[in-house]
Design a protein around this motif. Sequence first.
Motif, PDB file in Angstrom:
ATOM      1  N   VAL A  80       0.881  -1.167   0.000  1.00 53.61           N
ATOM      2  CA  VAL A  80       0.000   0.000   0.000  1.00 53.61           C
ATOM      3  C   VAL A  80       0.920   1.218   0.000  1.00 53.61           C
ATOM      4  O   VAL A  80       1.656   1.445   0.961  1.00 53.61           O
ATOM      5  CB  VAL A  80      -0.931   0.018   1.221  1.00 53.61           C
ATOM      6  CG1 VAL A  80      -1.801   1.271   1.199  1.00 53.61           C
ATOM      7  CG2 VAL A  80      -1.797  -1.233   1.258  1.00 53.61           C
ATOM      8  N   ILE A  81       0.876   1.981  -1.076  1.00 60.25           N
ATOM      9  CA  ILE A  81       1.795   3.091  -1.284  1.00 60.25           C
ATOM     10  C   ILE A  81       1.018   4.391  -1.208  1.00 60.25           C
ATOM     11  O   ILE A  81       0.038   4.580  -1.935  1.00 60.25           O
ATOM     12  CB  ILE A  81       2.483   2.975  -2.659  1.00 60.25           C
ATOM     13  CG1 ILE A  81       3.171   1.610  -2.792  1.00 60.25           C
ATOM     14  CG2 ILE A  81       3.484   4.102  -2.871  1.00 60.25           C
ATOM     15  CD1 ILE A  81       3.227   1.088  -4.195  1.00 60.25           C
ATOM     16  N   GLY A  82       1.429   5.276  -0.313  1.00 62.55           N
ATOM     17  CA  GLY A  82       0.741   6.546  -0.136  1.00 62.55           C
ATOM     18  C   GLY A  82       1.466   7.682  -0.827  1.00 62.55           C
ATOM     19  O   GLY A  82       2.699   7.682  -0.932  1.00 62.55           O
ATOM     20  N   ILE A  83       0.692   8.649  -1.293  1.00 66.37           N
ATOM     21  CA  ILE A  83       1.233   9.875  -1.870  1.00 66.37           C
ATOM     22  C   ILE A  83       0.754  11.038  -1.011  1.00 66.37           C
ATOM     23  O   ILE A  83      -0.455  11.192  -0.773  1.00 66.37           O
ATOM     24  CB  ILE A  83       0.770  10.072  -3.331  1.00 66.37           C
ATOM     25  CG1 ILE A  83       1.121   8.840  -4.175  1.00 66.37           C
ATOM     26  CG2 ILE A  83       1.383  11.339  -3.912  1.00 66.37           C
ATOM     27  CD1 ILE A  83       2.605   8.565  -4.306  1.00 66.37           C
ATOM     28  N   GLY A  84       1.690  11.855  -0.532  1.00 68.24           N
ATOM     29  CA  GLY A  84       1.339  12.979   0.320  1.00 68.24           C
ATOM     30  C   GLY A  84       1.345  14.298  -0.427  1.00 68.24           C
ATOM     31  O   GLY A  84       2.035  14.456  -1.438  1.00 68.24           O
ATOM     32  N   ILE A 247      -2.218   2.139  -4.713  1.00 65.31           N
ATOM     33  CA  ILE A 247      -1.605   3.463  -4.581  1.00 65.31           C
ATOM     34  C   ILE A 247      -2.674   4.437  -4.109  1.00 65.31           C
ATOM     35  O   ILE A 247      -3.696   4.626  -4.781  1.00 65.31           O
ATOM     36  CB  ILE A 247      -1.013   3.959  -5.911  1.00 65.31           C
ATOM     37  CG1 ILE A 247       0.031   2.982  -6.443  1.00 65.31           C
ATOM     38  CG2 ILE A 247      -0.396   5.353  -5.744  1.00 65.31           C
ATOM     39  CD1 ILE A 247       0.470   3.287  -7.873  1.00 65.31           C
ATOM     40  N   LEU A 248      -2.473   5.058  -2.954  1.00 65.87           N
ATOM     41  CA  LEU A 248      -3.355   6.106  -2.463  1.00 65.87           C
ATOM     42  C   LEU A 248      -2.853   7.432  -3.034  1.00 65.87           C
ATOM     43  O   LEU A 248      -1.729   7.840  -2.753  1.00 65.87           O
ATOM     44  CB  LEU A 248      -3.344   6.148  -0.935  1.00 65.87           C
ATOM     45  CG  LEU A 248      -3.560   4.812  -0.209  1.00 65.87           C
ATOM     46  CD1 LEU A 248      -3.545   5.039   1.304  1.00 65.87           C
ATOM     47  CD2 LEU A 248      -4.858   4.157  -0.632  1.00 65.87           C
ATOM     48  N   THR A 249      -3.666   8.109  -3.819  1.00 64.23           N
ATOM     49  CA  THR A 249      -3.164   9.225  -4.625  1.00 64.23           C
ATOM     50  C   THR A 249      -3.119  10.562  -3.902  1.00 64.23           C
ATOM     51  O   THR A 249      -2.706  11.566  -4.486  1.00 64.23           O
ATOM     52  CB  THR A 249      -4.007   9.385  -5.902  1.00 64.23           C
ATOM     53  OG1 THR A 249      -5.364   9.671  -5.552  1.00 64.23           O
ATOM     54  CG2 THR A 249      -3.951   8.123  -6.754  1.00 64.23           C
TER      55      THR A 249
END
Length: 290
Positions: A80-84, A247-249
């Motif tokens: 689970v990859i987050g983008i801030g 991917i959390l955008t």
Amino acid sequence: MKFARLGDPGSEQPAVQPGGSGAGEKWYSLAGLTADIGGTFLEGGGISRTREALAAGNLPELTGAAGLRVGAPLSRPGAVIGIGLNYAGHAAESGAAVPDVPVVFLKPSNTVAGPFDDARIPPSSVKFDWEVELAVVIGRRASYLAPTEDAMGCVAGYVLANDLSEREYQLPGAAGQWVKGKSLPGSTPLGPWFVPAEDLDPSSLRLRTWVNGEPRQDSSTADLIFGVPALVHHLSQFMVLEAGDVILTGTPEGVALSGRFPYLQDGDVLELEAEGLGRQRQNLRRASGL
């Protein structure tokens, strides 16, 4: 089409609901095609096989579906990859500059929860926050993609996500770390359903949140700083993306971190919605222990 996993935790059944007018609310069992909805299903042509089976009338109706718990629409992802800070308004309310390149962090895959499961506030938490997000589901391996245009060929589809965050763990002081504030149990509710990429245009989806019925976030993915193709391409330069990864955008403005709203408290009701991807509802409960 809408893919879902219905049933008690650990015993979810894969199901599909046809798209198009007149489809009704019936769910059809995918038990004859797959044991679960995840990377193996996606990489093995599961979406196209499901379309064919629906067209042929080969899938049985899942009776009693309306009475079943709705789980996360994907089995536990590998990553689970987050983008801030991927919306200018959210960067501004966070007191941060708009990034020149994507801000990336990882969340443990065991943070994934169902869209209507209770959300647990950590025992020592004082700044528990919400983040409505468009999440991208990877459909095939992506590594060192060359042209950005290749990125969309690696996207299987989209889900609604909530990136619950503890800001006191995440940000202040020398010990503040994004991973600490983003790794809490059940802090990544996904769903209620997964929509294939060919069935949804992610470029201008309305995103909204409410706390106890009061509006908080109301924005659109049209305001993303880095869009879906750019994110997938960028990440592929630094890690191998595999089928089933999420991917959390990023989230738009309107979170408690802005100082405009109180943080989440025991007993609060949080609701989130993304156009075409459904609605979540979480009752907030203070955890007595982890």
